[in-house]
Design a protein around this motif. Sequence first.
Motif, mmCIF file in Angstrom:
data_model
loop_
_atom_site.group_PDB
_atom_site.id
_atom_site.type_symbol
_atom_site.label_atom_id
_atom_site.label_comp_id
_atom_site.label_asym_id
_atom_site.label_seq_id
_atom_site.Cartn_x
_atom_site.Cartn_y
_atom_site.Cartn_z
ATOM 1 N N ASP A 2 49.576 -71.975 -81.624
ATOM 2 C CA ASP A 2 50.563 -72.983 -81.851
ATOM 3 C C ASP A 2 50.926 -74.496 -82.182
ATOM 4 O OD1 ASP A 2 52.852 -73.937 -80.344
ATOM 5 O OD2 ASP A 2 51.281 -74.426 -78.493
ATOM 6 N N ASN A 52 53.563 -69.545 -82.451
ATOM 7 C CA ASN A 52 54.992 -70.782 -82.532
ATOM 8 C C ASN A 52 55.115 -71.187 -83.879
ATOM 9 O OD1 ASN A 52 57.017 -72.108 -81.835
ATOM 10 N ND2 ASN A 52 55.876 -73.204 -80.070
ATOM 11 N N ASN A 59 63.244 -70.462 -82.704
ATOM 12 C CA ASN A 59 64.255 -71.031 -81.676
ATOM 13 C C ASN A 59 64.521 -72.472 -81.844
ATOM 14 O OD1 ASN A 59 64.713 -68.747 -80.157
ATOM 15 N ND2 ASN A 59 62.322 -68.887 -78.362
ATOM 16 N N ILE A 75 66.766 -73.082 -74.526
ATOM 17 C CA ILE A 75 65.949 -73.934 -75.158
ATOM 18 C C ILE A 75 66.089 -75.588 -75.374
ATOM 19 C CG2 ILE A 75 63.927 -74.199 -76.800
ATOM 20 C CD1 ILE A 75 64.635 -71.158 -74.933
ATOM 21 N N THR A 78 60.556 -76.387 -78.109
ATOM 22 C CA THR A 78 60.388 -75.770 -78.940
ATOM 23 C C THR A 78 59.098 -75.300 -78.454
ATOM 24 O OG1 THR A 78 59.715 -75.582 -81.049
ATOM 25 C CG2 THR A 78 62.437 -74.939 -80.294
ATOM 26 N N GLU A 81 56.977 -73.036 -75.110
ATOM 27 C CA GLU A 81 57.310 -71.491 -75.823
ATOM 28 C C GLU A 81 56.271 -70.651 -74.942
ATOM 29 O OE1 GLU A 81 53.125 -72.133 -77.250
ATOM 30 O OE2 GLU A 81 55.093 -73.057 -76.960
ATOM 31 N N ASN A 167 64.228 -74.541 -70.145
ATOM 32 C CA ASN A 167 62.673 -74.214 -70.211
ATOM 33 C C ASN A 167 61.368 -75.132 -69.694
ATOM 34 O OD1 ASN A 167 62.948 -75.687 -73.364
ATOM 35 N ND2 ASN A 167 61.058 -74.223 -73.842
#
Length: 229
Positions: A2, A52, A59, A75, A78, A81, A167
């Motif tokens: 990530d 990610n 995204n 979103i 990001t 996620e 999110n």
Amino acid sequence: FDAGGISIKPAAAMDEMKYDMCGGAAVFGAMKAVAELDLPINLVGVVPSSENLPDGMANKPGDIVTSMSGQTIEILNTDAEGRLLLCDALTYVEQHYDPDCVIDMATLTGAVIVALGSHASGLYANQPALARALTSAGEYMGDRVWEMPLWEDYQSALKSPFADMANVGGREAGSVTAACFLHRYARKLRWAHLDIAGSAWKQSPKGATARPVPLLLQFLLQRTENGDS
């Protein structure tokens, strides 16, 4: 791994983000332990996974995505996620199984580290009995959890003018609003969420702790002893 995606993380300690898959690893660990002990229990493990990373197809902040449930998500960051993967996993479980209970676990938020440090995992549950059983199992194994609020009051932080929800919910109560996001996809389930960002790995010496596998195994052992399969 990530890296945060377009909302990229600071470079310092980014190497530790290889541990961001500790939630999925814990599912594999619990499944392996149950198989080796030959426990008489029906157990399903679901591991949604993705790297990610920044990419031309990644995204972007401001994008609107549609979850498997049909709910739309704006979103805003990001780097949040994991909850996008987990919400679809919860929907998948609801659509394909009839579980007695569902427990998800993820290194979901840095906010839970601010709240609880590394000693306890954050616990959220929509059934008090399930929360008590997980807390008891954690106490027994020294893999402790601390129950956090899942109140409807926090849902307002996820409001979006363009989608069913955003999110992320801002800086305040970040672990709580992340759990509230997931709860939108688990209202029909007997469900608990473990935020293990503080407990799943340690920095000195650097490495994974295998938590919450001990808690999960004790919880499952208690269920088999009680005849809940």
